[in-house]
Design a protein around this motif. Structure first.
Motif, short mmCIF file in Angstrom:
data_model
loop_
_atom_site.label_atom_id
_atom_site.label_comp_id
_atom_site.label_asym_id
_atom_site.label_seq_id
_atom_site.Cartn_x
_atom_site.Cartn_y
_atom_site.Cartn_z
N UNK A 57 -9.31 6.00 16.87
CA UNK A 57 -9.67 7.12 16.00
C UNK A 57 -8.81 8.34 16.31
N UNK A 58 -8.51 8.57 17.57
CA UNK A 58 -7.61 9.67 17.92
C UNK A 58 -6.24 9.48 17.28
N UNK A 59 -5.74 8.25 17.28
CA UNK A 59 -4.45 7.95 16.66
C UNK A 59 -4.53 8.19 15.15
N UNK A 60 -5.62 7.74 14.52
CA UNK A 60 -5.78 7.92 13.08
C UNK A 60 -5.85 9.39 12.71
N UNK A 61 -6.61 10.17 13.48
CA UNK A 61 -6.71 11.60 13.19
C UNK A 61 -5.37 12.30 13.37
N UNK A 62 -4.61 11.85 14.37
CA UNK A 62 -3.28 12.42 14.54
C UNK A 62 -2.37 12.14 13.35
N UNK A 63 -2.50 10.92 12.80
CA UNK A 63 -1.68 10.57 11.63
C UNK A 63 -2.07 11.39 10.41
N UNK A 64 -3.37 11.61 10.22
CA UNK A 64 -3.82 12.38 9.05
C UNK A 64 -3.50 13.86 9.19
N UNK A 65 -3.34 14.33 10.42
CA UNK A 65 -3.07 15.76 10.64
C UNK A 65 -1.61 16.12 10.37
N UNK A 66 -0.76 15.12 10.27
CA UNK A 66 0.64 15.41 9.98
C UNK A 66 0.80 15.89 8.55
N UNK A 67 1.95 16.41 8.26
CA UNK A 67 2.21 16.90 6.90
C UNK A 67 2.05 15.76 5.90
N UNK A 68 1.33 16.02 4.81
CA UNK A 68 1.09 14.99 3.80
C UNK A 68 2.41 14.51 3.20
N UNK A 69 2.44 13.25 2.87
CA UNK A 69 3.64 12.69 2.26
C UNK A 69 3.87 13.29 0.87
N UNK A 70 5.12 13.51 0.54
CA UNK A 70 5.45 14.03 -0.78
C UNK A 70 5.38 12.95 -1.84
N UNK A 71 5.51 11.72 -1.44
CA UNK A 71 5.49 10.60 -2.38
C UNK A 71 5.88 9.33 -1.67
N UNK A 72 6.06 8.28 -2.46
CA UNK A 72 6.40 6.99 -1.89
C UNK A 72 7.80 7.03 -1.27
N UNK A 73 8.00 6.34 -0.16
CA UNK A 73 9.35 6.23 0.39
C UNK A 73 10.28 5.60 -0.65
N UNK A 74 11.52 5.99 -0.67
CA UNK A 74 12.44 5.41 -1.65
C UNK A 74 12.66 3.94 -1.37
N UNK A 75 12.67 3.15 -2.43
CA UNK A 75 12.90 1.72 -2.28
C UNK A 75 11.96 0.91 -3.15
N UNK A 76 12.33 -0.32 -3.45
CA UNK A 76 11.50 -1.20 -4.28
C UNK A 76 10.35 -1.79 -3.47
N UNK A 77 9.31 -1.01 -3.25
CA UNK A 77 8.26 -1.39 -2.31
C UNK A 77 7.52 -2.66 -2.72
N UNK A 128 0.81 -1.21 0.00
CA UNK A 128 0.00 0.00 0.00
C UNK A 128 0.85 1.26 0.00
N UNK A 129 2.08 1.19 0.51
CA UNK A 129 2.98 2.34 0.37
C UNK A 129 3.30 2.59 -1.09
N UNK A 130 3.31 1.51 -1.90
CA UNK A 130 3.55 1.66 -3.33
C UNK A 130 2.31 2.16 -4.06
N UNK A 131 1.14 1.60 -3.75
CA UNK A 131 -0.08 1.95 -4.48
C UNK A 131 -0.73 3.24 -3.97
#
Length: 364
Positions: free
Chosen positions: A297-317, A80-83
């Motif tokens: 849900x509090x954990x999930x909302x905290x994760x979504x509130x962080x800065x959006x990812x710029x793209x996939x992490x480097x690596x052959x996911x 899912x990190x790839x897709x």
């Protein structure tokens, strides 16, 4: 929130499968838009669909931009990190046995890790990546798992429920129950087939032997619970040890005891009807799924509130996902082969003893 709950398999029933279904169901009951992804389908996937969950088989069936992903193994985490590279992932770590259920080691794949008991939390914190870790408790659907029949004054039926106990440990359990005059029912990978209604099985028994989620759900059903499985035993769950044993997921390792046949027979004689209601009250107070999911849900909302990812992490996911799946397939096969070898060894010894008996009878 639009939430994806992802796991490698819903082919059968086990602790991590039950967690994914329970959490997904309670999230949808709170009004969240939930998608349940499993790469392998079977009876557990059918059960999830019967609850009204949208069960998918590939990442391509998911929405293009979910708000957050809950993953619980390396296969789906890498895939899912790839897709879905822009979507944050909350990883739920379940096991200290299979490396499949460690959070992804590649930085940037997992945003936060949820652990459900102390032993796994220590293992996650020892991983090379410095993950943000949140400790929650195991969730139990206390409306699904609740007492429907009272415990008998004298125990008549015991249930060994789980996918791991077998061989000499199972034989020990059978001998002790026979001596105590208690019928033993064994359900799991090495016994009768599991069911999508374990609450009915649990409520048919007075005593439940098992570990982890089996014990939580047995307690929720008001049963007398005895921690006993392939990794060890801790005996009856009582007023004195409930909190400590639950902190270790009723895993048989926090305060292990040496359980031989005589000890087990003596313990069965101490069967206590009153403990069933106390077990139920403990689970409702500390492990109700409604409370777990509210905290999640509090954990999930905290994760979504962080800065959006710029793209996939480097690596052959995608390649990492494939290699993780192959490695786990080998681990699972080795685990199954070890159990099969133990069963064959037991059968060899039994046949050898029978042959010696026949030879002795023939000589006399």
């Amino acid at each position: 929130m639009r939430i994806v709950v992802a796991t490698q398999t819903l082919a059968g029933f086990g602790g991590s499968e039950s967690y994914a279904i329970t959490v997904a169901d309670h999230l949808q009951r709170l009004g969240h838009d939930v998608w349940l992804l499993a790469l392998d389908h079977g009876p557990a996937a059918d059960h999830a669909a019967a609850l009204g969950l949208r069960v998918c088989g590939t990442p391509g069936e998911l929405p293009a931009a979910p708000d957050v992903i809950i993953s619980q193994d390396g296969i789906v985490a890498y895939g899912l990190a790839a897709s879905h590279p822009a979507t944050p992932q909350v990883f739920v770590a379940h096991s200290d046995v299979f490396d499949l259920q460690l959070p992804a080691a590649l930085p940037g794949v997992v945003d936060v890790v949820v652990t459900l008991y102390d032993r796994v939390e220590r293992r996650v914190r020892a991983c090379a990546p410095d993950h943000d870790v949140v400790r929650l408790g195991q969730p139990v659907d206390v409306e699904r798992f609740k007492p429907t029949t009272p415990l008998r004054a004298r125990a008549a039926v015991a249930l060994a429920l789980g996918n791991y106990v077998h061989g000499e440990r199972l034989a020990l359990l059978r001998r002790a129950c026979e001596r105590a005059g208690i019928e033993l029912v064994h359900v799991g990978r090495h016994g009768a087939p599991p069911t999508d209604r374990p609450q009915d099985l649990l409520n048919s028994a007075d005593i439940v032997f098992g570990k982890a989620r089996v014990i939580y759900e047995a307690m929720a059903c008001g049963r007398a619970a005895y921690v006993f499985d392939h990794n060890g035993a801790e005996g009856w769950v009582t007023d004195d040890n409930r909190t400590a044993l639950s902190a270790d997921n009723f895993g048989g390792q926090s305060a292990p005891i040496a359980v031989g046949e005589d000890r087990l027979v003596a313990d069965l004689a101490r069967y206590d009807v009153a403990g069933g209601l106390a077990n139920r009250d403990f689970i409702v107070a500390h492990h109700a799924a409604t409370k777990h999911v509210a905290a999640l849900v509090d954990v999930l909302r905290g994760a979504t509130a962080r800065q959006a990812r710029a793209g996939a992490p480097p690596g052959p996911l995608e390649e990492l996902a494939r290699l993780t799946r192959i490695a786990h397939r080998a681990d699972a096969a080795a685990f199954a082969l070890h159990a099969q070898l133990e069963r064959l060894s037991d059968e060899t010894h039994r046949l050898s003893d029978a042959l010696d008996h026949e030879r002795a009878a023939h000589r006399s």
